[in-house]
Every structure is written in C-alpha cells, then in structure tokens.
Design a protein around this motif. Structure first.
Motif, PDB file in Angstrom:
ATOM      1  N   ALA A   1      57.955  48.056  54.073  1.00 31.57           N
ATOM      2  CA  ALA A   1      56.801  47.118  54.591  1.00 31.57           C
ATOM      3  C   ALA A   1      55.438  47.604  53.905  1.00 31.57           C
ATOM      4  N   SER A   2      55.198  48.961  53.596  1.00 30.65           N
ATOM      5  CA  SER A   2      53.984  49.136  52.855  1.00 30.65           C
ATOM      6  C   SER A   2      54.116  48.492  51.602  1.00 30.65           C
ATOM      7  N   ASN A   3      54.999  48.582  50.783  1.00 33.14           N
ATOM      8  CA  ASN A   3      55.137  48.165  49.291  1.00 33.14           C
ATOM      9  C   ASN A   3      55.026  46.712  49.314  1.00 33.14           C
ATOM     10  N   TRP A   4      55.549  45.777  50.250  1.00 33.00           N
ATOM     11  CA  TRP A   4      55.405  44.346  50.210  1.00 33.00           C
ATOM     12  C   TRP A   4      53.823  44.047  50.948  1.00 33.00           C
ATOM     13  N   ALA A   5      53.507  44.843  51.750  1.00 35.26           N
ATOM     14  CA  ALA A   5      51.895  44.418  52.407  1.00 35.26           C
ATOM     15  C   ALA A   5      50.955  44.986  51.313  1.00 35.26           C
ATOM     16  N   SER A   6      51.425  45.943  50.561  1.00 39.28           N
ATOM     17  CA  SER A   6      50.460  46.299  49.316  1.00 39.28           C
ATOM     18  C   SER A   6      50.430  45.104  48.345  1.00 39.28           C
ATOM     19  N   ALA A   7      51.418  44.417  48.043  1.00 40.26           N
ATOM     20  CA  ALA A   7      51.273  43.336  47.065  1.00 40.26           C
ATOM     21  C   ALA A   7      50.469  42.361  47.603  1.00 40.26           C
ATOM     22  N   ILE A   8      50.625  41.979  49.165  1.00 36.17           N
ATOM     23  CA  ILE A   8      49.664  41.059  49.589  1.00 36.17           C
ATOM     24  C   ILE A   8      48.280  41.331  49.599  1.00 36.17           C
ATOM     25  N   ILE A   9      47.919  42.774  49.999  1.00 35.41           N
ATOM     26  CA  ILE A   9      46.692  43.231  49.787  1.00 35.41           C
ATOM     27  C   ILE A   9      46.383  43.000  48.491  1.00 35.41           C
ATOM     28  N   ALA A  10      46.754  43.170  47.387  1.00 40.25           N
ATOM     29  CA  ALA A  10      46.356  43.041  46.017  1.00 40.25           C
ATOM     30  C   ALA A  10      45.769  41.374  45.782  1.00 40.25           C
ATOM     31  N   TRP A  11      46.589  40.525  46.338  1.00 45.82           N
ATOM     32  CA  TRP A  11      46.261  39.202  46.131  1.00 45.82           C
ATOM     33  C   TRP A  11      44.897  38.862  47.041  1.00 45.82           C
ATOM     34  N   ILE A  12      44.902  39.518  48.428  1.00 47.19           N
ATOM     35  CA  ILE A  12      43.784  39.196  49.293  1.00 47.19           C
ATOM     36  C   ILE A  12      42.628  39.779  48.536  1.00 47.19           C
ATOM     37  N   MET A  13      42.784  40.934  47.771  1.00 44.27           N
ATOM     38  CA  MET A  13      41.541  41.402  47.076  1.00 44.27           C
ATOM     39  C   MET A  13      40.992  40.779  45.659  1.00 44.27           C
ATOM     40  N   LEU A  14      42.049  39.834  45.240  1.00 41.72           N
ATOM     41  CA  LEU A  14      41.846  39.006  44.122  1.00 41.72           C
ATOM     42  C   LEU A  14      40.302  38.392  44.017  1.00 41.72           C
ATOM     43  N   PRO A  15      39.855  37.684  45.040  1.00 41.96           N
ATOM     44  CA  PRO A  15      38.616  36.795  45.066  1.00 41.96           C
ATOM     45  C   PRO A  15      37.659  37.894  44.611  1.00 41.96           C
ATOM     46  N   ALA A  16      37.601  39.085  45.199  1.00 42.85           N
ATOM     47  CA  ALA A  16      36.536  40.075  45.035  1.00 42.85           C
ATOM     48  C   ALA A  16      36.653  40.413  43.452  1.00 42.85           C
ATOM     49  N   ALA A  17      37.824  40.818  42.851  1.00 41.08           N
ATOM     50  CA  ALA A  17      38.045  41.107  41.510  1.00 41.08           C
ATOM     51  C   ALA A  17      37.450  39.952  40.718  1.00 41.08           C
ATOM     52  N   LEU A  18      37.991  38.845  41.009  1.00 35.34           N
ATOM     53  CA  LEU A  18      37.277  37.742  40.109  1.00 35.34           C
ATOM     54  C   LEU A  18      35.818  37.505  40.263  1.00 35.34           C
ATOM     55  N   ILE A  19      35.284  37.685  41.292  1.00 35.69           N
ATOM     56  CA  ILE A  19      33.598  37.736  41.250  1.00 35.69           C
ATOM     57  C   ILE A  19      33.101  39.088  40.399  1.00 35.69           C
ATOM     58  N   ARG A  20      33.960  39.880  40.354  1.00 29.25           N
ATOM     59  CA  ARG A  20      33.389  41.198  39.770  1.00 29.25           C
ATOM     60  C   ARG A  20      33.687  40.935  38.310  1.00 29.25           C
ATOM     61  N   LEU A  21      34.610  40.210  37.989  1.00 34.55           N
ATOM     62  CA  LEU A  21      34.803  39.869  36.540  1.00 34.55           C
ATOM     63  C   LEU A  21      33.594  39.073  35.785  1.00 34.55           C
ATOM     64  N   PHE A  22      33.029  38.143  36.828  1.00 33.22           N
ATOM     65  CA  PHE A  22      32.192  37.379  36.060  1.00 33.22           C
ATOM     66  C   PHE A  22      30.751  37.656  36.632  1.00 33.22           C
ATOM     67  N   LEU A  23      30.428  38.387  37.554  1.00 31.85           N
ATOM     68  CA  LEU A  23      29.095  38.953  38.336  1.00 31.85           C
ATOM     69  C   LEU A  23      29.118  40.385  38.048  1.00 31.85           C
ATOM     70  N   PRO A  24      28.052  40.948  37.508  1.00 35.38           N
ATOM     71  CA  PRO A  24      27.776  42.630  37.744  1.00 35.38           C
ATOM     72  C   PRO A  24      28.181  42.992  38.970  1.00 35.38           C
ATOM     73  N   SER A  25      28.750  44.322  38.974  1.00 31.93           N
ATOM     74  CA  SER A  25      29.228  44.930  40.249  1.00 31.93           C
ATOM     75  C   SER A  25      27.981  45.206  41.262  1.00 31.93           C
ATOM     76  N   ALA A  26      26.810  45.244  40.609  1.00 24.00           N
ATOM     77  CA  ALA A  26      25.618  45.438  41.582  1.00 24.00           C
ATOM     78  C   ALA A  26      25.035  44.392  42.407  1.00 24.00           C
ATOM     79  N   ASN A  27      25.544  43.020  42.041  1.00 22.77           N
ATOM     80  CA  ASN A  27      25.356  41.809  42.460  1.00 22.77           C
ATOM     81  C   ASN A  27      25.665  42.010  43.979  1.00 22.77           C
ATOM     82  N   GLU A  28      24.605  41.603  44.863  1.00 22.77           N
ATOM     83  CA  GLU A  28      24.939  41.715  46.320  1.00 22.77           C
ATOM     84  C   GLU A  28      26.075  41.048  46.813  1.00 22.77           C
ATOM     85  N   PHE A  29      26.440  39.865  46.192  1.00 22.92           N
ATOM     86  CA  PHE A  29      27.465  38.986  46.671  1.00 22.92           C
ATOM     87  C   PHE A  29      28.773  39.640  46.230  1.00 22.92           C
TER      88      PHE A  29
END
Length: 195
Positions: free
Chosen positions: A110-138
């Motif tokens: 369960a944990s392995n498959w849930a971790s895969a889902i979590i990775a995809w849930i976190m993708l929007p934050a990773a994409l934002i970080r890719l295009f904006l500095p990490s210090a950006n409040e958003f």
C-alpha cells in the motif's frame, strides 16, 4: 513489469486506502510477487519525481556547469529513493517485534503505491518551483499545502492498511534517512547556498 491493468488496480486500491477505505486492500496484490512488484511504483512515480529533481538541481547545483547540475540530480534521486526504501527495510526488521509482522506486506504494498500517487500530487509544486524561484511565496504556499495534503492521505493509508500507530514512526524514519543522506551526499538547502 506490470501490465497497465495491474498498475491501475494497484493505484486504485492505494487511493481508496488514502481515502480511509480499508477495502482498497482487496485491489492490491498481497502475494510475494505483489510485494516485490509494488516497487514498480518507483517507476510509475519517476516522471513526477524527475521534474522535482531537475528544478532543485537547477537551483542548488552549479548553475554554470551541466555536470554539476547532473551530479546534483543524481544525488537528489539517491536521497529520494533512499527515503522511500530504507524506512521499509527498517520496518521489516522491527515489524515482528512490534506485533505488526502479519500486516507488514499489506503496509509495504500500500505504501509503495501510495507513494507513487503522492509523487504525482506533488508535481504541481515541482512545476511551480521549476519556473519560479523557491523563495516565491506562491511556490512556498503550494508546496506546503500539497505536503500537508500528502501527509493526511499517507496517515489515512497507514491507518487503513496496518491499523496501528505506524505513521509517526515511518515519518520520523523517513526524515532521518532523508536528512542523513542529504548530509552524506553534500546536499545543502537552497537558502544555504546563497543562490
């Protein structure tokens, strides 16, 4: 390699567990093969994880050297995969003594498959970080909100899969491995690099 149907069933089962529904376990393959096949979730998570590694490597690696950024990407990958797998190894060692040996396979699958889902849930934050500095409040707010959501979903999955207070122990173990590997591999947080 798992078929698309097996992967879908596993992700669906993990998602149901993340919603707190114990019947999600019925969709997971809890056999010995299913246990080992659940580590295929790392491959499922890889595209989303890579986006995060690239963004962070660009931020804290040598900005003028591809080799420096690539080396940082490899180190970040090592840290994330280590933080995924090593706490499970630790749990394997203590599960029989903690009285959860009979549910260990349930939790790992369960944990392995849930971790895969979590990775995809976190993708929007990773994409934002890719295009904006990490210090950006958003970027910071998006990361914190998605992290909080992922912790709630992981807590619910843990309670549904193993039925014991394992979440806190696994969370602490993951942090210890994460920070330990970062220190071992010489990875400094962006704010510490002065970039």
């Amino acid at each position: 390699m798992l078929s698309a149907d097996e992967t879908y069933a596993s992700l669906t089962g993990a998602w149901r567990l993340m919603l707190g529904k114990a019947d999600g376990l019925r969709q997971l393959d809890l056999s010995a093969d299913g246990f080992w096949n659940s580590f295929f979730a790392i491959v499922v998570a890889a595209p989303a994880l890579i986006v995060g590694w690239v963004g962070l490597a660009n931020e804290i690696g040598d900005p003028n050297a591809f080799a420096g950024r690539f080396s940082m990407l490899i180190r970040l990958a090592t840290v994330d995969i280590g933080a995924w797998v090593l706490p499970l190894v630790g749990l394997a060692l203590v599960a029989p003594r903690a009285g959860i040996g009979g549910r260990f396979v349930h939790y790992v699958v369960a944990s392995n498959w849930a971790s895969a889902i979590i990775a995809w849930i976190m993708l929007p934050a990773a994409l934002i970080r890719l295009f904006l500095p990490s210090a950006n409040e958003f970027a910071v707010l998006a990361s914190l909100l998605l992290f909080a959501l992922s912790m709630i979903l992981t807590w619910r999955m843990t309670n549904a899969a193993i039925g014991r207070g394992v979440f806190a122990g696994m969370f602490v173990a993951s942090l210890v491995v994460l920070f330990g590997l970062e220190a071992l591999l010489g990875i400094a947080a962006p704010s510490e690099t002065g970039t």
